[in-house]
Scaffold this active site. Structure first.
Site, PDB file in Angstrom:
ATOM      1  N   GLU A 230       1.159  -1.291   0.204  1.00 50.58           N
ATOM      2  CA  GLU A 230      -0.452  -0.170   0.123  1.00 50.58           C
ATOM      3  C   GLU A 230       0.742   1.215   0.298  1.00 50.58           C
ATOM      4  O   GLU A 230       0.636   2.412  -0.222  1.00 50.58           O
ATOM      5  CB  GLU A 230      -0.895  -0.344   1.135  1.00 50.58           C
TER       6      GLU A 230
ATOM      7  N   HIS B 273     -10.584  -4.649   9.581  1.00 50.53           N
ATOM      8  CA  HIS B 273     -11.807  -4.297   8.692  1.00 50.53           C
ATOM      9  C   HIS B 273     -12.700  -4.040   8.508  1.00 50.53           C
ATOM     10  O   HIS B 273     -13.689  -3.993   8.109  1.00 50.53           O
ATOM     11  CB  HIS B 273     -12.153  -6.366   7.667  1.00 50.53           C
TER      12      HIS B 273
END
Lengths: 324, 337
Positions: free
Chosen positions: B70, B139
């Site tokens: 990322e 998440h």
């Protein structure tokens, strides 16, 4: 090789290296008076790296720099007057006094900025290079980083991405031996930063960073390959910084006379001058003329920086967004 | 009656229309098409939940799968935005900002100011947030208040398919870095969405329901729960005004303050954890700028100050409910000095 460089290019190389040296030496002196705000990280001693590499670049090629960024800025053609004013915190500075030493940038010249975050430039350069590739340009993007940043995850990610996407990117590890006060002999797990290149599927090249000609040649090969679609290179430039991590650093972690010995034996300006005058390519008079011109330029930049206005209070709130 | 599509389809359509309009728009992220480098089908996934499905074949070379890296690819999207592209990068779950935040808040958000107004970084970072998927602590977070805290970023969080399309098109055309927050529980929500291209401006809250008794300020998925609560309260004769902020940066202070000046009562509904949240931000704003109008203390309806839990028995009580909102509205309405 030296023979491939015309006289004009040799003069340009010397002028760039001399400008960086004088710029940094002057900041070193002026910082000691307490007049310069914040902190500055000086590039003196490393001039052959920025100069040898950036001489291959045009304004559409991108570079990302580091906290020790003045040399990269000058070599990429950023205006010295604007840089000095920026470091003095003036409205006339390259970034209107909002960036300072660690954030000098000029995107119109492909200078993506010095960077206050160690390793911050790697991913950004991949993006600049991706844009070049998708836009079918033959430009290249170069990430300068230090031995400290060589241990950052961002650099590993960027090296991997550059090969995965076959980007026109060059990663230049300027290994000056110290990340702040910690030796790269301790902090880098392998013998050479360039050894890591094979892990990322790209060539790794080690070059003597005191030798302008060696840097120029190695960079030329890597840049030419990248422009032709041959992908990235990791170039490790081994060199030394003459001043501390930042101004005020007493460098007690270095060996006694370490810097003095390096200056005497390897200084990039001295060795360059000796080589080109010895080979009859340039005369001492020509070099001295550049010395005088650069000295006057730096003097003028400081004179202006001191007298230029600071940003106005209203400037605090502008330039956060393009559209509010 | 206009055509109805899902929130997810609305996002896909916005991307497709902008990619067709402007060749500098690219899409990049983990498995945004799926199958890169593998022997089987390309566009195998179209994003982890299929939001970008189909774009790969429509726009060859412009939907780019990335390594799970990322910092590398979010930073690359930012770098590409400084060199002529308008990348839409997908940070799969907003929780993953932890591994790339430097590139967002020290790089993208700072360029313009740090470089004296001479840089433009037209990047969009699409990211999925919110609880309800039994996806647990790493998440399911909201985290929009962290982005909102940073000058230089714009933060938008559409609650409806209509806003999802219009605000994503606006985000892509915007010349500043935009964090585009998509609630994973809204992807299947259907709503009326025009087929043609349109934009929804930033910094303009949406008054979802008008009322003069009490103001409920909310955002994201909570807009729908707040509206249900308001509808239920209507039966008790309480007229609730529901305001969907739509963007947390820029923030439409005027619509919030005008409403509270009129109603004198405020409940803020925010799915995120309560400390340093949008709920506390809006409560602080109103306490500071509309104090004289308040007839009762401000109530905040938020998740508790714990990470999102896994078990449905816990997650269902973690997420604010319609009943929680009704309870808060009732308490504020009944308050007597």
């Amino acid at each position: 090789m030296a023979s491939e460089l015309t006289k004009d290019r040799l003069l340009q190389a010397y002028r760039t290296m001399r400008t960086i040296r004088d710029f940094e030496d002057r900041l070193h002196a002026d910082f000691a008076t307490g007049e310069i705000p914040g902190f500055v990280h000086l590039y003196a001693g490393e001039e052959a790296s920025a100069t040898g590499i950036c001489m291959h670049l045009g304004k559409d090629d991108y570079i990302a720099s580091t906290h020790r960024g003045h040399g990269h800025c000058i070599a990429k053609g950023v205006d010295v007057m604007g840089m000095m004013a920026e470091i003095w915190g003036k409205k006339t500075g390259t970034c209107r006094g909002k960036g300072g030493s660690m954030h000098i940038a000029d995107l119109s010249l492909g200078m993506m900025g010095a960077n206050g975050i160690v390793g911050g430039g790697g991913p950004l350069i991949c993006g600049a290079a991706l844009a070049m590739k998708l836009r079918k340009l033959d430009d290249v993007a170069i990430c300068f980083f230090g031995d400290g940043a060589s241990n950052q995850g961002t650099i590993f990610e960027a090296l991997n991405l550059a090969t995965v996407w076959n980007l026109p990117a060059i990663f230049v590890a300027e290994n000056n031996g110290y990340a702040e006060a910690t030796s790269s002999k301790y902090s880098v797990a392998c013998d050479n930063i360039a050894d890591r290149a094979s892990a990322f599927g790209m060539p790794g090249v080690i070059v003597d960073g005191f030798d302008f000609f060696a840097v120029h040649e190695a960079a030329g090969e890597a840049i030419e390959r990248a422009r032709k679609g041959g992908g990235p290179t990791l170039l490790e430039v081994k060199l030394s910084r003459y001043y501390g991590h930042f101004e005020g650093d007493q460098q007690k972690y270095r060996a006694p006379n370490e810097v003095a010995h390096i200056k005497e034996a390897k200084d990039c300006l001295t060795t360059f001058a000796k080589r080109v005058t010895g080979a009859g390519q340039l005369t001492q008079a020509e070099l001295s003329a550049i010395d005088a011109e650069v000295a006057a330029l730096i003097e003028e930049s400081v004179r202006r920086a001191k007298s230029d206005p600071k940003p106005a209070a209203a400037d605090l709130m502008t330039d956060v967004y393009v559209s509010y | 009656m206009a055509r109805k599509i899902t929130y997810q389809q609305a996002i896909n359509e916005a991307l497709a229309q902008e990619m067709a309009r402007d060749s500098s728009v690219i899409v990049m992220g983990e498995d945004n098409h799926g199958g890169e480098g593998s022997p089987g089908e390309q566009d195998a996934w179209g994003g982890v939940l299929g939001v970008t499905k189909g774009l790969y074949h429509k726009f060859p070379g412009r939907v780019i799968d990335t390594p799970i890296s990322e910092s590398g690819f979010i930073g690359a999207a930012i770098g590409a935005a400084t060199n002529g592209l308008r990348p839409v990068a997908e940070l799969m779950f907003v929780d993953f900002m932890g591994v790339c935040f430097d590139q967002i808040f020290n790089q993208a958000a700072k360029f313009r100011y740090m470089f004296g107004g001479k840089a433009e970084t037209p990047v969009v970072i699409r990211t999925m947030y919110g609880a309800g998927f039994r996806a647990a602590a790493q998440h399911s977070q909201c985290l929009y208040s962290l982005f909102t805290h940073i000058p230089g970023l714009k933060v938008v969080m559409p609650a409806t398919p209509y806003d999802a399309k219009g605000m994503l098109i606006q985000a892509i055309r915007d010349n500043d870095p935009v964090i585009f927050m998509e609630h994973k529980m809204l992807y299947t929500l259907e709503g009326e969405v025009p087929e043609e291209s349109y934009t929804v401006p930033f910094g303009e809250a949406n008054v979802v329901r008008e009322g003069d008794d009490i103001t409920v300020v909310t955002l994201g998925r909570m807009v729908h729960l707040a509206d249900q609560a308001a509808q239920a309260m209507q039966k008790n004769g309480v007229h609730v005004e529901v305001i969907d902020l739509r963007t947390t940066s820029p923030l439409d202070e005027a619509t919030v303050l005008e409403s509270v000046e009129r109603t004198g009562r405020l409940v803020v509904v925010d799915e995120s954890n309560p400390r340093c949240s949008m709920a506390s931000d809006i409560a602080g704003l109103v306490a500071q700028k509309a104090f004289g109008a308040l007839k009762a203390p401000i109530e905040q309806v938020t998740a508790p100050h714990v990470p999102p839990p896994f078990s449905d028995a816990l997650e269902d009580i973690y997420i604010p409910t319609v009943a929680d909102i009704q309870g808060a509205i009732g308490r504020v309405m009944e308050f007597r000095r």
